[in-house]
Design a protein around this motif. Structure first.
Motif, short mmCIF file in Angstrom:
data_model
loop_
_atom_site.label_atom_id
_atom_site.label_comp_id
_atom_site.label_asym_id
_atom_site.label_seq_id
_atom_site.Cartn_x
_atom_site.Cartn_y
_atom_site.Cartn_z
N GLU A 1 77.47 9.05 23.35
CA GLU A 1 78.69 9.62 23.88
C GLU A 1 78.97 10.98 23.24
O GLU A 1 79.46 11.89 23.86
CB GLU A 1 79.82 8.69 23.49
CG GLU A 1 80.93 8.57 24.50
CD GLU A 1 81.95 7.61 23.94
OE1 GLU A 1 83.12 7.94 24.00
OE2 GLU A 1 81.54 6.55 23.43
N PHE A 2 78.58 11.09 21.96
CA PHE A 2 78.94 12.30 21.24
C PHE A 2 77.76 13.20 20.92
O PHE A 2 77.91 14.26 20.37
CB PHE A 2 79.65 11.93 19.93
CG PHE A 2 81.07 11.55 20.17
CD1 PHE A 2 82.06 12.52 20.20
CD2 PHE A 2 81.40 10.24 20.45
CE1 PHE A 2 83.35 12.17 20.46
CE2 PHE A 2 82.71 9.90 20.72
CZ PHE A 2 83.69 10.86 20.72
N ALA A 3 76.57 12.70 21.30
CA ALA A 3 75.39 13.47 20.93
C ALA A 3 75.48 14.89 21.48
O ALA A 3 74.97 15.82 20.88
CB ALA A 3 74.14 12.79 21.47
N SER B 1 73.74 4.14 8.86
CA SER B 1 72.44 4.33 9.48
C SER B 1 72.53 5.53 10.42
O SER B 1 73.59 5.83 10.95
CB SER B 1 72.06 3.09 10.26
OG SER B 1 72.99 2.88 11.29
N PRO B 2 71.42 6.22 10.61
CA PRO B 2 71.47 7.43 11.42
C PRO B 2 71.46 7.10 12.91
O PRO B 2 70.59 7.52 13.62
CB PRO B 2 70.23 8.18 10.99
CG PRO B 2 69.27 7.11 10.58
CD PRO B 2 70.08 5.96 10.09
N GLN B 3 72.38 6.33 13.34
CA GLN B 3 72.39 6.00 14.76
C GLN B 3 72.87 7.20 15.54
O GLN B 3 73.61 8.03 15.05
CB GLN B 3 73.34 4.81 15.01
CG GLN B 3 74.77 5.21 15.29
CD GLN B 3 75.75 4.49 14.37
OE1 GLN B 3 75.42 4.09 13.28
NE2 GLN B 3 76.96 4.33 14.83
N ILE B 4 72.44 7.26 16.77
CA ILE B 4 72.90 8.36 17.61
C ILE B 4 73.93 7.80 18.58
O ILE B 4 73.65 6.88 19.34
CB ILE B 4 71.72 8.98 18.37
CG1 ILE B 4 70.70 9.44 17.36
CG2 ILE B 4 72.21 10.08 19.30
CD1 ILE B 4 70.02 10.71 17.62
N ASP B 5 75.08 8.33 18.50
CA ASP B 5 76.12 7.87 19.40
C ASP B 5 76.04 8.77 20.62
O ASP B 5 76.41 9.92 20.59
CB ASP B 5 77.48 8.01 18.70
CG ASP B 5 78.48 7.08 19.35
OD1 ASP B 5 78.43 6.97 20.58
OD2 ASP B 5 79.28 6.48 18.62
N LEU C 1 77.68 16.87 21.33
CA LEU C 1 78.49 17.79 20.54
C LEU C 1 77.79 18.27 19.28
O LEU C 1 78.35 19.04 18.52
CB LEU C 1 79.81 17.12 20.16
CG LEU C 1 80.75 16.93 21.34
CD1 LEU C 1 82.00 16.20 20.89
CD2 LEU C 1 81.10 18.26 21.96
N ALA C 2 76.56 17.79 19.07
CA ALA C 2 75.86 18.22 17.86
C ALA C 2 75.73 19.73 17.88
O ALA C 2 75.47 20.32 18.91
CB ALA C 2 74.48 17.58 17.80
N PRO C 3 75.93 20.36 16.71
CA PRO C 3 75.86 21.82 16.70
C PRO C 3 74.47 22.29 17.14
O PRO C 3 73.47 21.64 16.86
CB PRO C 3 76.09 22.17 15.24
CG PRO C 3 76.49 20.94 14.56
CD PRO C 3 76.20 19.79 15.43
N GLN D 1 77.41 1.28 9.84
CA GLN D 1 77.62 2.64 9.39
C GLN D 1 76.63 2.93 8.26
O GLN D 1 76.21 2.04 7.56
CB GLN D 1 79.05 2.85 8.89
CG GLN D 1 79.60 1.78 7.98
CD GLN D 1 79.35 2.01 6.52
OE1 GLN D 1 78.93 3.08 6.12
NE2 GLN D 1 79.61 1.02 5.71
#
Lengths: 444, 414, 532
Positions: A29-31, A23-27, A33-35, A21
């Motif tokens: 599964e949820f990417a 770190s700017p990892q991109i998950d 949902l980024a605004p 946690q």
């Protein structure tokens, strides 16, 4: 030594393999949902619509836009294009529509468009504007002159932006660029006139800027006065001082203090022979070449040298710098003075580069524009250079189009760079990071 | 867990500066003015030809030098005083007090704009856009003044409201941009100043803003009905009464209204204000809009005052920038702003007299103003100049004192 | 290297932070400095590190008196310090941070990057740190950042290493790793000064324990001393930090959170699918290492951040006892506060109070728009003062007057003001983040009492805490968060080790299994230590 960790590490190995946690990892599964960011497509749409309506509908369908490019290279002739205005504009509008559509698509799939994409769009818009503006005029738009003039007018902005960048990286907000430019212009002109030598004047200009930098450092670093306040007030002080001295000493003895001297314009052999670019870049006042050197040097030294590392540490995390033995406030003072000197050198533009005698308030707010350019350029010399060139371009556009004689009131042309800056700080700058501790006093 | 408990967050630094200014004693203010006058004196003497001439034989005849010195400095400052307060050489007592009346009249735009900027400062907003807001106010005020022809009384009210609305529009822009996009108000207001200047320049190219038949970029004068009534034929007008009323109004707003509480909370600690359910964004918009409106009112001073000016690109003079120093000197408080406005108004009035009488350019006033504000922001420097004991430097320590104070507080607290 | 501090005194104004302190650290010793918050431990170490100048006393290294004008001198003398708040520049790489201040240089002042990397790699490999010299510090987890700090100190040939509250940001497991690193360093001959207020760790690793209270050394103890003995020395009286309360089953659901997610524009998920209920008359505590989404969760609940998915529902009972639900999802802070939610933010001085305002004003900042404090946009200053005087009385806030500036109060009293402000309203849900951070022991007891009282009065209470002691003391149920997810919700009597493993992201049942194995490995380990 068997600790719990080793037993943990088996169960946890997979999890730990990922960056932890923080770190700017991109998950993935949820990417999804980024605004979404609608700013860029909206701005593009507005500009495209404006372009389509104003450019395509108001242009006289039969008119011609004349564009002239002087290559400046022996053996290669100059070019004069006569473009059918409406067709050219239609093609450009189609390109803008396509680029806008793609921007919308990117926004919908939650991707961001790159800065260069935006710059590219802006260039096409400006080109379309130029084609529209000169359509039906008898004289041609002098592209080469437009560009080389733009570069020349950018000089004080670039020096000012460099000064701003140096100061901000060390943690001091430099709003007194205006005063430093003005001081440099004044002292450069006076010393140049006294010694009858523009080069000695050029040496004196940074001294004036450094003096203003000293005052900024004194109040901002030593006495913790808010940096913006000191900056604004110092600008008033320098304006008052130079106005006063101009009205008294300079006016009374103009034959001693106010003889204009200019730095020579030098055409660099070979380089200046490159078509178009050579004329634009390498047939300029000496001050322009000094500007190149300053920008390149700063871009390298700020990010790769010991000096740069230490000064940025003072701007990012002064306490960390202190704990490794760096004298934070001394570093801040010295670099603020250095920044002032750079801006002072830029001030020489107004007098020594243009060959004019000093005049009241001749920096005319360029220092503030330089500050905006530095922010627009993301606090980096390279970016600030580009932003300053943009302002210089807009400045010179007004001159160039004034020659051609177009229907747009000059005031609106002059307004453009200021409007662009507002759009930029409202839309873009949020994504760039300023030095973390700029504008805060380090109190040990 | 720290020994040093979390200290208060780094407030934008200039808030600390304001606190410093607020805490600065009257002594500091007086001493700052003294230093500024000394700096001014040096400049006056340096530029004086008699002084320059006599200094060349200073050691031969020092008397000449000191006489010249005294004459140049004394003459200039005497003219400054006579131009700002009382003219002893005047034929009647009314004429003797005319300078004071000019000072009061000069202070009107500075008070309006100073109140506006001071209010912004207390909300944590650095509004450098006074200049542009004044211009927009002037556009509205002037147009309503010369284009309409209304009865006495009503016309003034319409013009004043117009000025407020014009300035408010120009203040609203940075407010809404700050609220919605976080755009830095310093940059935006600086840009809007220039844009307002060009806009005004453009409007003055239009026939509807010009004296019929004239080619000069100057508007017609406002109707006589739109002018502020004056008192006893002096330049002091109802405008000053309005400025005082505005000061009272701002005091009530900041000290007694819910919105003022919100403004101060946002200025003192934005995060805590947010966490307490306050709407920081609308607060920014309110402050900038009201501030813009007050700046707009500053434009009524040259337009509706006596002698009245017509709208030109120079209508805002340097009121917007002077207002920054006025608000700083006035500690962002209404009473302080009124007093600071009177002081700087006096310097302006006296400056003209000094320029006319002794040839010392009025630009020196800018130097005096900036030196005063710089020194007031840094009381330790003033104390150092006058070698006054600085209570904060009692303890011999390597580190500067601010850290210690904050550490001490948190150490006690933890 | 032997370190000796003699009669160190340090004053801040009239406040004596260090009063005549003596301390001897022998070479190769782990010397624990134990004390409460504000006891003066960090001040002492900052004096030693040259950050503060002492008002009196002497520092001796190998019996030579030293004068440190700044950290540079201390470092040159072989003293390294790992600060509690890391002294790392986030936008620099690991290598840049390590060499900052003593950079290897080539050519005209340019940094020799490969040499800088080698410095990091060499130390990192020696102690098995596994730190990438090219990584940006801001991208690293705190545990690794701490190792960067240690590398930084060692790269400067530190013989004495000061660790200031190093475990505050670590999981119990990371703490164990740190302990083993400390033992390795000790074996390599480095002396370590270990500042902490956690008794367990002291017992685990220290050779000598010095206890500091109110700026004075109040005693020395061997690591064999019992916890209660150490606690008494540290606090100055017998302390019983267990809270006197009966467990509550809780009533009907009062706050219902479903599938709550918060994803940043970059796509990074800060909260993922969080689902839980808090019942009336129940305390749910959220445990976890700092930075695992607890802050974000409370901020979403109170409306400071907007969630990207999921719902938050408030359930109240009307007069007839029927459930009335209110959707609070992504409502404004104002709406959420007004619907009966109270909130104590984690960072008091940043989010919870306005230092420049008076105590009375701070007591009403979140209700200033409501009667009786304001009517028709105009403040009722009399009502504000009266309310201030009343709350100061009721919550035992130590101040002369409610008109005093908030900034003049101690941390504990400031926290009481924040608490008083929230609890004086009629609350359905009470959310408090780190309610006792930076607060003295006396105030902790008082605050815990108030929280329990609020629960007993019928509120649903949600407490976030990174202090395991507080979590277990207050909880009716414990939820554990890890990387923005709920790892599980367990009863308050759950074994500490299980909670520790859950805080590292291991599911509850898996954690239980592991702790059973661990009791075996523990035996092996203690036998190993015996053989040393």
């Amino acid at each position: 030594m068997t600790t719990i960790n080793e037993s943990v590490s088996n169960a946890e190995a997979a999890r730990r393999a990922k960056p932890d946690q923080g770190s700017p990892q991109i998950d993935h599964e949820f990417a999804g949902l980024a605004p979404r960011s609608w700013k860029a497509p909206i701005i593009f749409t507005v500009l495209t619509l404006a372009g389509a309506v104003v450019f395509c509908l108001t242009v006289d369908p039969g008119s011609i836009s004349k564009v002239s490019v002087r290559t400046g290279t022996p053996g290669i002739g100059d070019v004069l294009w006569s473009l059918p205005s409406l067709i050219t504009l239609t093609v450009m509008t189609v390109i803008m529509v396509a680029m806008t559509a793609w921007a919308w698509r990117q926004a919908i799939v939650r991707h961001h468009i790159t800065t260069w994409y935006g710059v590219g769009f802006g260039l096409i818009f400006v080109a379309a504007f130029l084609v529209w503006a000169v359509s039906g005029e008898d004289s041609a738009l002098q592209v080469t002159a437009l560009l080389s003039g733009a570069l020349f007018l950018s000089v004080p902005l670039i020096f000012g932006a460099m000064a701003g960048a140096v100061c901000e990286h060390v943690g001091v907000i430099n709003v007194s660029i205006e005063g430093q430019l003005l001081g440099g212009a004044f002292l450069g002109a006076v010393v140049g006139s006294l010694t009858q030598n523009a080069w000695i004047g050029l040496l004196a200009a940074p001294v004036a800027g450094a003096l203003v930098g000293c005052l900024l450092a004194l109040f901002a670093v030593r006495y913790w006065v808010d940096h913006i306040i000191v900056g604004v007030v110092l600008n008033v002080l320098v304006t008052g001082l130079t106005n006063y001295l101009f009205s008294t000493v300079l006016t009374a003895n103009s034959d001693v203090f106010s003889i204009p001297f200019a730095l020579p314009v030098v055409r660099i052999p070979l380089l200046a022979d490159i078509p178009v670019i050579g004329t634009v870049l390498f047939n300029q006042s000496c001050l322009v070449y000094i500007m190149y050197a300053v920008v390149i040097l700063l871009q390298i030294m700020m990010f790769h040298s010991r000096w740069g590392l230490r000064m940025r540490a003072c701007g990012e995390h002064p306490r960390a710098a202190d704990t490794v033995g760096i004298k934070v406030n001394r570093t801040r003072v010295l670099n603020t003075i250095l920044g002032g000197a750079i801006a002072g050198l830029g001030g020489a533009f107004f007098t020594l580069a243009t060959g004019l005698a000093f005049g009241k308030e001749m920096s005319a707010g360029r220092g503030y524009i330089a500050l905006a350019a530095m922010i627009l350029g993301g606090w980096k010399p390279k970016g600030a250079l580009l932003a300053a060139l943009l302002f210089g371009f807009a400045d010179n556009l007004q001159n160039a189009l004034g020659v051609v004689g177009i229907g747009v009131p000059s005031q609106f042309m002059l307004m453009a760079p200021y409007l662009v800056t507002i759009l930029a700080v409202a839309g873009i700058v949020g994504t760039v990071r300023a030095p973390a501790q700029e504008g805060t006093a380090y109190k040990g | 867990m720290t020994d040093i408990a979390p200290t208060a967050p780094q407030a934008p630094n200039w808030r600390a500066t304001f606190r410093k200014i607020t805490n600065s004693s009257a002594v500091t203010v007086v001493l700052a003015i003294v230093v500024a006058l000394v700096v001014g004196a040096i400049l006056i003497a340096a530029a004086d030809e008699d002084v320059q001439r006599t200094v060349t034989y200073l050691f031969a005849q020092p008397g000449d030098f000191f006489v010249a010195l005294g004459q140049s400095i004394g003459g200039a400052y005497a003219a400054l005083f006579q131009g700002a307060v009382v003219n002893f050489g005047a034929s009647s007592s009314g004429a003797a007090l005319l300078p004071l009346a000019r000072t009061v009249a000069n202070s009107v735009p500075l008070i309006f704009a100073g109140l506006a900027l001071g209010m912004g400062f207390r909300a944590g907003l650095f509004n450098i856009g006074g200049q542009g807001q004044i211009m927009l106010g002037a556009v509205f005020c002037s147009y309503l003044g010369f284009a309409l022809h209304l009865p006495v009384g009503l016309h003034v009210i319409v013009c004043v409201l117009g000025a407020f609305v014009g300035g408010a529009i120009w203040g609203f822009v940075p407010g809404i941009l700050k609220a919605t996009t976080g755009a830095n108000e310093v940059i935006v207001t600086i840009m809007l100043n220039s844009i307002a200047g060009f806009l005004l320049g453009f409007l003055l190219t239009l026939q509807s803003f010009r004296v019929p038949g004239s080619n000069n970029p100057i508007s017609p004068m406002v109707d006589a009905n739109a002018l502020y009534p004056t008192f006893f034929g002096t330049p002091v007008s109802v405008g000053f009464v309005l400025a005082i009323a505005a000061a009272v109004g701002v005091w009530w707003l900041m000290e007694r209204s819910t919105l003022g509480f919100r403004i101060k909370a946002v200025g003192a600690n934005k995060d805590a204000a947010l966490t307490s359910g306050m709407n920081v964004r609308t607060t920014y918009i309110w402050v900038m809009t009201i501030g813009g409106g007050l700046c707009g009112l500053a434009a009524t001073a040259p337009l509706l005052g006596t002698p009245s000016q017509a709208l030109s690109v120079d209508i805002a003079s340097t009121f917007g920038f002077d207002a920054i120093t006025v608000a700083l000197l006035g500690r962002s408080k209404p009473l302080g702003t009124v007093l600071a406005g009177l002081l700087f108004g006096g310097l302006r009035a006296g400056g003209y007299m000094m320029q006319a009488g002794t040839g010392v350019p009025i630009d020196i006033i800018l130097v005096l103003q900036s030196v005063i504000v710089l020194l007031i922001a840094a009381p330790p420097l003033v104390k150092a100049i006058f070698r006054l004991p600085d209570p904060s430097r009692r303890h011999k320590v390597r580190r500067a004192r601010g850290m210690k104070a904050s550490v001490a507080r948190s150490e006690v607290t933890a | 290297m032997k370190l000796e501090l003699r009669h160190i005194t340090k004053k801040f104004g009239d406040f004596v932070a260090n009063d005549n302190i003596d301390l001897v650290v022998e070479p190769g010793q782990i010397h624990a400095l134990l004390g409460e918050n504000g006891a003066g431990k960090s001040t002492l170490m900052n004096v030693l590190y040259g950050l503060y100048e002492a008002d009196g006393g002497q520092i001796l290294l190998d019996d030579q008196p030293m004068q440190f004008a700044g950290p540079g001198d201390a470092m040159a003398a072989g003293i390294g310090m790992v600060h509690q708040h890391f002294m790392l520049v986030p936008v620099f790489t690991v290598a840049e941070n390590v060499v900052l201040g003593h950079e290897p240089v080539k050519g005209p002042d340019l940094i020799d990057v490969s040499k800088a990397r080698d410095i990091v790699k060499q130390i990192s490999d020696r102690f098995g740190f596994e730190v990438d010299p090219n990584a940006l510090v801001e991208d690293l987890p705190v545990g690794i950042q701490q190792r960067v700090e240690i590398i930084k100190a060692l790269s400067r040939q530190a013989k004495i290493l000061i660790l200031d509250e190093p475990t505050a940001v670590l999981t119990p497991q990371e703490t164990d790793e740190l302990m083993s690193i400390m033992r390795q360093l000790k074996a390599a001959g480095t002396s370590i000064v270990f500042i902490t207020h956690k008794l367990r760790e002291v017992q685990d690793v220290a050779d000598v324990i010095t206890v500091i209270r109110h700026g004075r050394v109040v005693g020395q103890a061997a690591p064999t001393a019992s916890q209660s003995e150490l606690a008494r020395l540290m606090v100055g009286r017998a302390v019983d930090l267990s809270v006197d309360k009966t467990l509550h089953q809780g009533g009907p659901v009062a706050l219902s959170v479903k599938d709550l997610s918060l994803v940043e524009p970059t796509g990074r998920a800060l909260l993922e699918d969080i689902t839980f209920d808090v019942h009336k008359s129940e305390i749910l505590t959220i445990a976890g290492v700092q930075g695992n989404g607890q802050t974000e969760l409370t901020e979403v609940l109170i409306g400071l951040r907007k969630s990207t998915a999921g719902s938050v529902t408030l359930v109240t009972q009307d007069a007839a006892g029927r459930a009335v639900t209110t959707d609070l999802t992504n409502q404004s802070v104002r709406t959420i506060l007004d619907s009966g939610v109270g909130y104590v933010p984690e960072n008091r001085s940043k989010d919870g109070m306005i230092a420049g305002f008076s105590v009375a004003e701070n007591l009403v900042i979140d209700q200033i728009t409501h009667p009786p404090f304001s009517r028709h946009g105009s403040l009722d200053t009399r009502a504000i003062s009266a309310n201030g005087a009343r709350q100061v009385e009721q919550f035992d806030i130590r101040t002369d007057t409610a008109q005093a500036g908030m900034g003049t109060l101690s941390g504990g009293n400031q926290q009481k003001v924040v608490l008083a402000r929230e609890l004086s309203r009629d609350l359905t849900v009470f959310i408090a983040s780190q309610p006792t951070r930076g607060v003295d022991v006396g105030s902790i007891e008082f605050i815990h009492g108030q929280i329990i009282a609020e629960r007993d009065a019928g509120a649903a209470v949600l407490i976030v805490s990174t202090e395991l002691n507080e979590v277990t003391a207050l909880a009716d149920r414990i939820a554990v968060m890890y990387r923005g997810r709920f790892v599980g919700i367990v009863p308050p009597d759950t074994d500490r080790n299980v909670l520790g493993l859950m805080m590292a992201g291991i599911a509850a049942d898996e954690a239980l299994d592991l702790t059973r194995q661990e009791s075996y490995t523990d035996q092996v380990q203690s036998e190993g230590v015996d053989h040393d």
